[in-house]
Design a protein around this motif. Structure first.
Motif, PDB file in Angstrom:
ATOM      1  N   PRO A 163       0.806  -1.219   0.000  1.00  0.00           N
ATOM      2  CA  PRO A 163       0.000   0.000   0.000  1.00  0.00           C
ATOM      3  C   PRO A 163       0.842   1.273   0.000  1.00  0.00           C
ATOM      4  O   PRO A 163       1.395   1.668   1.031  1.00  0.00           O
ATOM      5  CB  PRO A 163      -0.834  -0.132   1.290  1.00  0.00           C
ATOM      6  CG  PRO A 163      -0.075  -1.068   2.155  1.00  0.00           C
ATOM      7  CD  PRO A 163       0.630  -2.012   1.239  1.00  0.00           C
ATOM      8  N   THR A 164       0.945   1.911  -1.150  1.00  0.00           N
ATOM      9  CA  THR A 164       1.681   3.174  -1.295  1.00  0.00           C
ATOM     10  C   THR A 164       0.757   4.335  -1.638  1.00  0.00           C
ATOM     11  O   THR A 164       1.241   5.415  -1.983  1.00  0.00           O
ATOM     12  CB  THR A 164       2.740   3.064  -2.403  1.00  0.00           C
ATOM     13  OG1 THR A 164       2.086   2.897  -3.674  1.00  0.00           O
ATOM     14  CG2 THR A 164       3.692   1.903  -2.160  1.00  0.00           C
ATOM     15  N   GLY A 165      -0.568   4.121  -1.574  1.00  0.00           N
ATOM     16  CA  GLY A 165      -1.483   5.159  -2.007  1.00  0.00           C
ATOM     17  C   GLY A 165      -1.406   5.395  -3.504  1.00  0.00           C
ATOM     18  O   GLY A 165      -1.715   6.488  -3.980  1.00  0.00           O
ATOM     19  N   ASP A 355      -3.451   2.737   2.016  1.00  0.00           N
ATOM     20  CA  ASP A 355      -2.577   3.513   2.889  1.00  0.00           C
ATOM     21  C   ASP A 355      -1.890   2.579   3.866  1.00  0.00           C
ATOM     22  O   ASP A 355      -2.535   1.738   4.496  1.00  0.00           O
ATOM     23  CB  ASP A 355      -3.420   4.546   3.653  1.00  0.00           C
ATOM     24  CG  ASP A 355      -2.576   5.573   4.378  1.00  0.00           C
ATOM     25  OD1 ASP A 355      -1.467   5.236   4.840  1.00  0.00           O
ATOM     26  OD2 ASP A 355      -3.036   6.724   4.499  1.00  0.00           O
ATOM     27  N   GLU A 357      -0.985   3.165   6.704  1.00  0.00           N
ATOM     28  CA  GLU A 357      -1.534   3.344   8.038  1.00  0.00           C
ATOM     29  C   GLU A 357      -2.682   2.382   8.328  1.00  0.00           C
ATOM     30  O   GLU A 357      -3.068   2.195   9.483  1.00  0.00           O
ATOM     31  CB  GLU A 357      -2.004   4.790   8.234  1.00  0.00           C
ATOM     32  CG  GLU A 357      -0.866   5.790   8.247  1.00  0.00           C
ATOM     33  CD  GLU A 357      -1.333   7.211   8.472  1.00  0.00           C
ATOM     34  OE1 GLU A 357      -2.557   7.423   8.647  1.00  0.00           O
ATOM     35  OE2 GLU A 357      -0.480   8.111   8.481  1.00  0.00           O
ATOM     36  N   GLN A 358      -3.232   1.756   7.291  1.00  0.00           N
ATOM     37  CA  GLN A 358      -4.273   0.749   7.480  1.00  0.00           C
ATOM     38  C   GLN A 358      -3.698  -0.633   7.782  1.00  0.00           C
ATOM     39  O   GLN A 358      -4.440  -1.535   8.166  1.00  0.00           O
ATOM     40  CB  GLN A 358      -5.163   0.680   6.242  1.00  0.00           C
ATOM     41  CG  GLN A 358      -6.143   1.823   6.136  1.00  0.00           C
ATOM     42  CD  GLN A 358      -7.108   1.841   7.312  1.00  0.00           C
ATOM     43  OE1 GLN A 358      -7.664   0.823   7.700  1.00  0.00           O
ATOM     44  NE2 GLN A 358      -7.304   3.011   7.889  1.00  0.00           N
ATOM     45  N   ASP A 370      -9.537   3.445  -4.453  1.00  0.00           N
ATOM     46  CA  ASP A 370      -8.092   3.177  -4.470  1.00  0.00           C
ATOM     47  C   ASP A 370      -7.793   1.863  -5.184  1.00  0.00           C
ATOM     48  O   ASP A 370      -6.813   1.757  -5.944  1.00  0.00           O
ATOM     49  CB  ASP A 370      -7.543   3.117  -3.052  1.00  0.00           C
ATOM     50  CG  ASP A 370      -7.433   4.479  -2.398  1.00  0.00           C
ATOM     51  OD1 ASP A 370      -7.634   5.491  -3.092  1.00  0.00           O
ATOM     52  OD2 ASP A 370      -7.152   4.535  -1.190  1.00  0.00           O
TER      53      ASP A 370
END
Length: 394
Positions: A163-165, A355, A357-358, A370
């Motif tokens: 996950p890099t956005g 993300d 952060e998830q 996304d």
């Protein structure tokens, strides 16, 4: 989004089925069955499982070109405390445009997106061979499962899904698990002068380790050295006994150029006048769901691709052409790309929806928007990177 409704639905449905197939490292069989079935359904030219349990699918193009691997791991971490979740951790609830569940962001979203992307390409569009890999064991030992696939496939480049956005990561910090052992001599706690308290010695080790400056480079920033665990021996319930041994475990985040020898050498020099201690990089092993045991030192080097290389410029151009702002950067966490780029020297990138952060949190989720942007990004990279490799003579 340029995707038609069918691949959009395919991606969401695949992500939900993957979340509903939980599996820690070594327990990915259910997720592997979902991956294998989807690759076959989408018409991959070859689909197989290797001996460690990685699921590999190949799409062959009509045009000559390189062999590229697009990879994401199938395993997840523990769900943690069930009461911290407001949804079923493995229910894959679709709510308010988000898919909820353990692994949705880390990193089954990337896996669903890349399989959907490669499966949606026409053979006439593809140069060379594109391989989708659902790998095993990343959450326990980064790179061990993927290495097995890369050694067999011998690709010219690797895109690792994390996950890099949907930003392009062209580098990452590495990671090492370092263990210090302090040795002492047991005695009754009423007469400590008759023994040597290993816990006191461990405290001195920690003091010196914490006082050392950490390296820094322009690409990956400053290294990190964080203590995670301390344990003395004997353990409770035995009481009134000085510990004869004490273990301290650190997590070290690595920057460019650091090796196992250079990192351990730094601490050996700092502790040279302290008697009775040892240190090592922890060795980790796990048994795959196929029964193979993977074992390696828990040391994973940092790496970075030159931003002016044809590989990176080709990726940036491909993503921009798809309407995705790549904003190339380096990530602070460790991935399977440490093996691909840091150890094997392959051109590598990290890209994926969601993300970081998830990752590993209760109520983990991935927004459908996304996920679909990730499908578009992987399609663009699959078409653009072969041209980039050709331009640099790979």
């Amino acid at each position: 989004m340029g995707l038609s409704v069918e691949p959009q639905n395919e991606a969401v449905d695949l992500l939900r089925r993957l979340v509903q197939a939980p599996g820690l490292s070594g327990q990915e069989a259910a997720a592997a069955a979902v991956v294998e079935a989807q690759m076959l359904r989408l018409g991959f030219d070859r689909v197989w499982r290797d001996e460690v349990g990685n699921v590999i699918g190949e799409r062959r193009g009509d045009l000559p070109g390189p062999r590229l691997v697009f990879e994401a791991h199938m395993d997840v971490v523990e769900m943690g405390r069930r009461e911290d979740w407001s949804v079923d951790p493995f229910g894959a609830a679709l709510r308010d445009g988000k898919v909820y569940g353990r692994g949705a962001a880390d990193t089954k979203g990337s896996l669903a997106a890349l399989i959907t992307a490669l499966g949606s390409l026409e053979r006439a569009q593809i140069r060379g061979s594109l391989f989708a890999v659902g790998s095993v064991g990343e959450e326990t030992l980064e790179g061990a499962g993927l290495r097995h696939a890369l050694e067999a496939l011998q690709p010219q480049g690797v895109v690792v899904g994390e996950p890099t956005g949907c930003r392009l990561a062209m580098g990452q910090k590495g990671r090492a698990r370092i263990v210090f052992w302090a040795r002492g001599r047991a005695a009754h706690s009423s007469t400590p002068q008759l023994g040597e308290n290993a816990l006191i010695k461990a405290a001195e080790i920690v003091r010196r380790v914490e006082s050392l400056p950490l390296p820094e480079d322009a690409w990956l920033g400053r290294g990190v050295m964080a203590p995670l665990f301390i344990q003395s021996e004997p353990l409770p319930p035995l009481s009134s006994t000085l510990p004869h041994a004490c273990q301290v475990v650190y997590d070290r985040r690595l920057v460019l150029g650091e090796t196992e020898e250079s990192v351990l050498g730094e601490y050996r020099r700092a502790l040279a006048d302290v008697p009775g201690w040892e240190l090592a990089v922890e060795e980790v092993s796990f048994e795959t769901y196929t029964g193979r045991v993977l074992r390696a030192p828990d040391f994973h080097p940092g790496w970075h691709m030159p931003p002016d290389s044809a590989w990176v410029r080709g990726a940036v151009s491909a993503l921009e052409g798809a309407g995705i702002d790549p904003r190339p950067h380096a990530v602070p966490y460790c991935t399977n790309a440490s093996t691909a780029a840091g150890e094997m020297g392959l051109p590598a990138l990290i890209f994926g929806p969601g993300d970081i952060e998830q990752a590993h949190v209760p109520d983990e989720y991935l927004a459908v928007e996304d996920l679909l942007r990730g499908v578009e990004g992987y399609r663009a990279l699959a078409l653009g990177l072969p041209l980039a490799l050709a331009s640099q003579g790979a």
